[in-house]
Scaffold this motif. Sequence first.
Motif: not given
Length: 187
Positions: A131-144
């Motif tokens: 797992v890498y942080l970039r795996d979460f890039h698409a979720d960043r707008v929703d995660l905030q």
Amino acid sequence: MAFTTLFARRPAVLDTATWTPDGTTVVQRYRGAVGEREGAIVLVYTADSDRGSSAFVAACLGCTYRVTRNERDTAWLSQAEAADFANQHAAGCRALDRGIPAAPDDDQAATIVRARLWGLRPHGTTTPHYVYLRDFHADRVDLQRPAGFIKETMLHLAKAEPDFLTAQPDASGTGTQFLVQPYPPRN
């Protein structure tokens, strides 16, 4: 009524045209048009990455459109590729500007992190997925949320569900590497 509440300053209303999700760097914005009205804004952004190179995302604030990989799904997007996707989507999206998405509470944000990890779980193999942080890039707008929140959530999951996610020292000696474990074999 006290004068302090009567004349209290109201918090400034954030504008979607200038808003940046926590933990990201927005590099470009595209606005769609729906007839005479202003359409939704499509962001091109990057976020903290633990891989040494930047990966970009195109994400619409009016609909669920997110793109993180090229059309052949073989590589992360460069800034130019993400901009092309954002421009094409803004030209065709009919969503109106919905404003800034509501920030989830910590439990909801942890659920988003867990859902992303669940989607990374390998099928038909015994090899775990790194797992890498970039795996979460698409979720960043929703995660905030910043990268630290994602890492803390993964540490908690690794302790609570070691059959799902494990943590080990990074090979470089600085940090922790997370691995999503494959499904257990069927009997």
